[in-house]
Design an enzyme around this catalytic site. Sequence first.
Site, PDB file in Angstrom:
ATOM      1  N   GLU A 204      -3.793  12.534   1.614  1.00 34.67           N
ATOM      2  CA  GLU A 204      -4.778  11.451   1.725  1.00 34.67           C
ATOM      3  C   GLU A 204      -5.573  11.647   3.005  1.00 34.67           C
ATOM      4  O   GLU A 204      -5.218  12.483   3.843  1.00 34.67           O
ATOM      5  CB  GLU A 204      -4.090  10.082   1.669  1.00 34.67           C
ATOM      6  CG  GLU A 204      -3.566   9.762   0.276  1.00 34.67           C
ATOM      7  CD  GLU A 204      -3.058   8.337   0.124  1.00 34.67           C
ATOM      8  OE1 GLU A 204      -3.713   7.412   0.616  1.00 34.67           O
ATOM      9  OE2 GLU A 204      -1.993   8.168  -0.492  1.00 34.67           O
TER      10      GLU A 204
ATOM     11  N   ARG B 224      -5.639   1.814  10.228  1.00 33.71           N
ATOM     12  CA  ARG B 224      -4.366   2.310   9.678  1.00 33.71           C
ATOM     13  C   ARG B 224      -4.556   3.622   8.936  1.00 33.71           C
ATOM     14  O   ARG B 224      -5.489   3.777   8.140  1.00 33.71           O
ATOM     15  CB  ARG B 224      -3.785   1.276   8.713  1.00 33.71           C
ATOM     16  CG  ARG B 224      -2.618   1.784   7.911  1.00 33.71           C
ATOM     17  CD  ARG B 224      -1.989   0.694   7.102  1.00 33.71           C
ATOM     18  NE  ARG B 224      -2.792   0.245   5.988  1.00 33.71           N
ATOM     19  CZ  ARG B 224      -2.846   0.832   4.794  1.00 33.71           C
ATOM     20  NH1 ARG B 224      -2.168   1.942   4.546  1.00 33.71           N
ATOM     21  NH2 ARG B 224      -3.583   0.313   3.828  1.00 33.71           N
TER      22      ARG B 224
HETATM   23  P1  FAD Z   1       3.056  -8.218   0.278  1.00 33.03           P
HETATM   24  O1  FAD Z   1       3.536  -7.088  -0.520  1.00 33.03           O
HETATM   25  O2  FAD Z   1       1.650  -8.615   0.114  1.00 33.03           O
HETATM   26  O3  FAD Z   1       3.984  -9.484  -0.037  1.00 33.03           O
HETATM   27  C1  FAD Z   1       3.664 -10.748   0.499  1.00 33.03           C
HETATM   28  C2  FAD Z   1       4.507 -11.782  -0.204  1.00 33.03           C
HETATM   29  O4  FAD Z   1       4.401 -13.046   0.468  1.00 33.03           O
HETATM   30  C3  FAD Z   1       4.107 -12.035  -1.644  1.00 33.03           C
HETATM   31  O5  FAD Z   1       5.279 -12.161  -2.400  1.00 33.03           O
HETATM   32  C4  FAD Z   1       3.384 -13.400  -1.573  1.00 33.03           C
HETATM   33  O6  FAD Z   1       3.390 -14.119  -2.774  1.00 33.03           O
HETATM   34  C5  FAD Z   1       4.199 -14.074  -0.500  1.00 33.03           C
HETATM   35  N1  FAD Z   1       3.531 -15.193   0.180  1.00 33.03           N
HETATM   36  C6  FAD Z   1       2.332 -15.188   0.790  1.00 33.03           C
HETATM   37  N2  FAD Z   1       2.077 -16.420   1.303  1.00 33.03           N
HETATM   38  C7  FAD Z   1       3.140 -17.198   1.009  1.00 33.03           C
HETATM   39  C8  FAD Z   1       3.473 -18.560   1.249  1.00 33.03           C
HETATM   40  N3  FAD Z   1       2.633 -19.404   1.882  1.00 33.03           N
HETATM   41  N4  FAD Z   1       4.658 -19.046   0.793  1.00 33.03           N
HETATM   42  C9  FAD Z   1       5.526 -18.227   0.119  1.00 33.03           C
HETATM   43  N5  FAD Z   1       5.253 -16.930  -0.149  1.00 33.03           N
HETATM   44  C10 FAD Z   1       4.087 -16.421   0.296  1.00 33.03           C
HETATM   45  N6  FAD Z   1      -0.268   0.730   1.365  1.00 33.03           N
HETATM   46  C11 FAD Z   1       0.341   1.938   1.410  1.00 33.03           C
HETATM   47  O7  FAD Z   1       1.064   2.241   2.370  1.00 33.03           O
HETATM   48  N7  FAD Z   1       0.179   2.818   0.383  1.00 33.03           N
HETATM   49  C12 FAD Z   1      -0.589   2.537  -0.705  1.00 33.03           C
HETATM   50  O8  FAD Z   1      -0.691   3.345  -1.610  1.00 33.03           O
HETATM   51  C13 FAD Z   1      -1.265   1.309  -0.749  1.00 33.03           C
HETATM   52  N8  FAD Z   1      -2.078   0.991  -1.786  1.00 33.03           N
HETATM   53  C14 FAD Z   1      -2.601  -0.258  -1.863  1.00 33.03           C
HETATM   54  C15 FAD Z   1      -3.347  -0.606  -2.985  1.00 33.03           C
HETATM   55  C16 FAD Z   1      -3.838  -1.899  -3.124  1.00 33.03           C
HETATM   56  C17 FAD Z   1      -4.650  -2.271  -4.336  1.00 33.03           C
HETATM   57  C18 FAD Z   1      -3.583  -2.861  -2.111  1.00 33.03           C
HETATM   58  C19 FAD Z   1      -4.090  -4.258  -2.252  1.00 33.03           C
HETATM   59  C20 FAD Z   1      -2.858  -2.507  -0.989  1.00 33.03           C
HETATM   60  C21 FAD Z   1      -2.373  -1.213  -0.846  1.00 33.03           C
HETATM   61  N9  FAD Z   1      -1.637  -0.830   0.272  1.00 33.03           N
HETATM   62  C22 FAD Z   1      -1.041   0.397   0.313  1.00 33.03           C
HETATM   63  C23 FAD Z   1      -1.301  -1.806   1.303  1.00 33.03           C
HETATM   64  C24 FAD Z   1       0.133  -2.302   1.048  1.00 33.03           C
HETATM   65  O9  FAD Z   1       0.325  -2.461  -0.334  1.00 33.03           O
HETATM   66  C25 FAD Z   1       0.438  -3.609   1.734  1.00 33.03           C
HETATM   67  O10 FAD Z   1      -0.028  -3.615   3.048  1.00 33.03           O
HETATM   68  C26 FAD Z   1       1.934  -3.858   1.746  1.00 33.03           C
HETATM   69  O11 FAD Z   1       2.434  -3.761   0.438  1.00 33.03           O
HETATM   70  C27 FAD Z   1       2.247  -5.220   2.331  1.00 33.03           C
HETATM   71  O12 FAD Z   1       3.592  -5.508   2.103  1.00 33.03           O
HETATM   72  P2  FAD Z   1       4.178  -6.897   2.613  1.00 33.03           P
HETATM   73  O13 FAD Z   1       5.598  -6.941   2.210  1.00 33.03           O
HETATM   74  O14 FAD Z   1       3.846  -7.083   4.037  1.00 33.03           O
HETATM   75  O15 FAD Z   1       3.312  -8.002   1.845  1.00 33.03           O
HETATM   76  C1  SIN Z   2      -4.954   4.161  -1.777  1.00 37.42           C
HETATM   77  O1  SIN Z   2      -4.203   4.543  -2.672  1.00 37.42           O
HETATM   78  O2  SIN Z   2      -6.072   4.624  -1.578  1.00 37.42           O
HETATM   79  C2  SIN Z   2      -4.480   3.097  -0.868  1.00 37.42           C
HETATM   80  C3  SIN Z   2      -3.545   3.695   0.079  1.00 37.42           C
HETATM   81  C4  SIN Z   2      -3.343   2.827   1.283  1.00 37.42           C
HETATM   82  O3  SIN Z   2      -3.863   1.714   1.386  1.00 37.42           O
HETATM   83  O4  SIN Z   2      -2.654   3.307   2.189  1.00 37.42           O
END
Ligand code: FAD
Ligand code: SIN
Length: 520
Positions: free
Chosen positions: A113, A369
């Site tokens: 990437e 990032r």
């Molecule tokens: P999340 O996975 O967002 O989980 C947050 C949780 O908190 C959810 O369950 C939500 O419902 C809950 N929540 C929120 N507010 C409240 C509340 N008030 N009360 C109770 N529950 C609540 N990153 C990579 O490293 N590689 C990738 O390939 C990649 N691809 C991506 C593709 C997309 C389309 C997106 C959107 C993001 C991508 N990212 C990627 C970024 C990455 O997915 C996220 O930054 C990461 O998954 C965040 O994880 P987390 O556990 O912090 O939060």
């Molecule tokens: C992507 O697959 O392009 C998203 C990867 C990331 O957010 O790190």
Amino acid sequence: MDVRGDFLVIGSGIAGLRAALALADAGDVVVLTKADPAESNTGYAQGGIAAALGPDDSVALHARDTMAAGDGLCDPAAVDVLVRDGARYVQELCDWGVAFDRAPNGDIAFAREAAHSVRRVLHARDATGREIARALWARVAAHPRIRVCDDALVTSLIVRDGGCVGVTFADREGAVRVADAHATLLATGGAGQVFRETTNPAVATGDGIAMAYRAGARVRDLEFVQFHPTVMNVAGAPRFLLSEALRGEGARLVNAEGEAFVSRYDPDGDLAPRDRVSRAMVREAQRTGAPVYLSVQHLSPAFIHERFPTIAQACRAAGLDLARDLIPVSPAAHYMMGGVATDLFGQTSLPGLFAAGEVACTGVHGANRLASNSLLEGLVFGARAAAAMVDGREVSVWPEPPCVSAPAARTLGADEAVPDDAGVRDLMWRQVGLLRDAEGLQSAVSTLERWEAASQQRLARTVQVEPAVRRTANLLMVGLLMARAALRRQESRGGHFRTDFPAHDDVHWKRHVAETATLP
Ligand code: FAD
Ligand code: SIN
């Protein structure tokens, strides 16, 4: 009935789930999550998870790429933890049965990437987050000491004697309840929904930032928002991410004439860091007055459909063939580098409150990032925060890198109507988006301050608060914090680009913008 556990985890993405598994070895864990438990940014992650596990890789090289992407503002100690512990925790995922793609000889198939100097990204086709979450959920569901409450919308942190002792939440009937615990982990993810154009699902409304800030915890680096360059832009179809892994496999950005243009703006071409590719796209679209496209027409259609089935399906639903058509793309808000400031163990400035994952600002990402470092951060710092929560670790002096404050909040009357979410998101996109300047930011701050004050008045007046009203209040709070920090930083760095200050200014700005609410 109220809820009690030894440990409370808010959110069920990668950070919350990994933390819950570690906490459950030491006590009873309650996970509160506001929607369907599988709904999270994690579930949509496509490209993969970075880890220095390949034969031509090393933790030193992974650290170097991470620091380069972070554009001068990464915390080297946090990066060291990320890349060192990261390799170990990703290996653990393999041991737990995560089916990462493999080469015919059985070795992990690493993807490339942008801004990675080697192939380093473990992936499960183009749905890596779903596969990791599947394996974590299987373990969480089987653990007798973890209780998951879904449709539990956490609305505020409870602070007593200067420390966080639990939360209030609305259950699925809308009743207000209390959950208390020895230690609380915020793992509420990102805030892409603050912007009109975003890759993030509906749950990503920045609740954790808004709640932590209101409770007196410190927030940092909120001006740094990552805009992903390649998001499908077809009228009437959802804004769907076209993974950077496509460009890692050779996809090119082209203009309406079919000309590959990014290298005219950036020496690193299509695989430059996301902020630079996004700006090149905006400039090219302005120059030509036409959309820009992602093209894989020169690659094997069979390979593209096999490697990227989820993306191919989304294109099909929009009436396009990923392998044969030019796919119209434009940037959208994707990831928040800043968040609730923590130390290297997820401890926030508010005793009893920990944060991990996208909601946290650990210092690993700096101003931008590196691709696929976010799942890794959630995994590593979710587990580390859990270990600190189990230890009952409290710091008396909370360490912080050099910071300046965001402009002081003004006290305003609240005679204004509160807009709906669309109004906030539209304003953020236009004035606090990819290209920023003092005039737009100042106007955004003034408007958001007035709306936020009115929104607080509305909340104070209302007995039974609708979830939508809370959501708007959180979007306003987070939007305002982002806009204030962006106005304060008078330079361009990483995800933050000021057309009126287009250059780096290390003399004045090799530091962070941080803010703590003044509580009554
Ligand atoms: P999340 O996975 O967002 O989980 C947050 C949780 O908190 C959810 O369950 C939500 O419902 C809950 N929540 C929120 N507010 C409240 C509340 N008030 N009360 C109770 N529950 C609540 N990153 C990579 O490293 N590689 C990738 O390939 C990649 N691809 C991506 C593709 C997309 C389309 C997106 C959107 C993001 C991508 N990212 C990627 C970024 C990455 O997915 C996220 O930054 C990461 O998954 C965040 O994880 P987390 O556990 O912090 O939060
Ligand atoms: C992507 O697959 O392009 C998203 C990867 C990331 O957010 O790190």
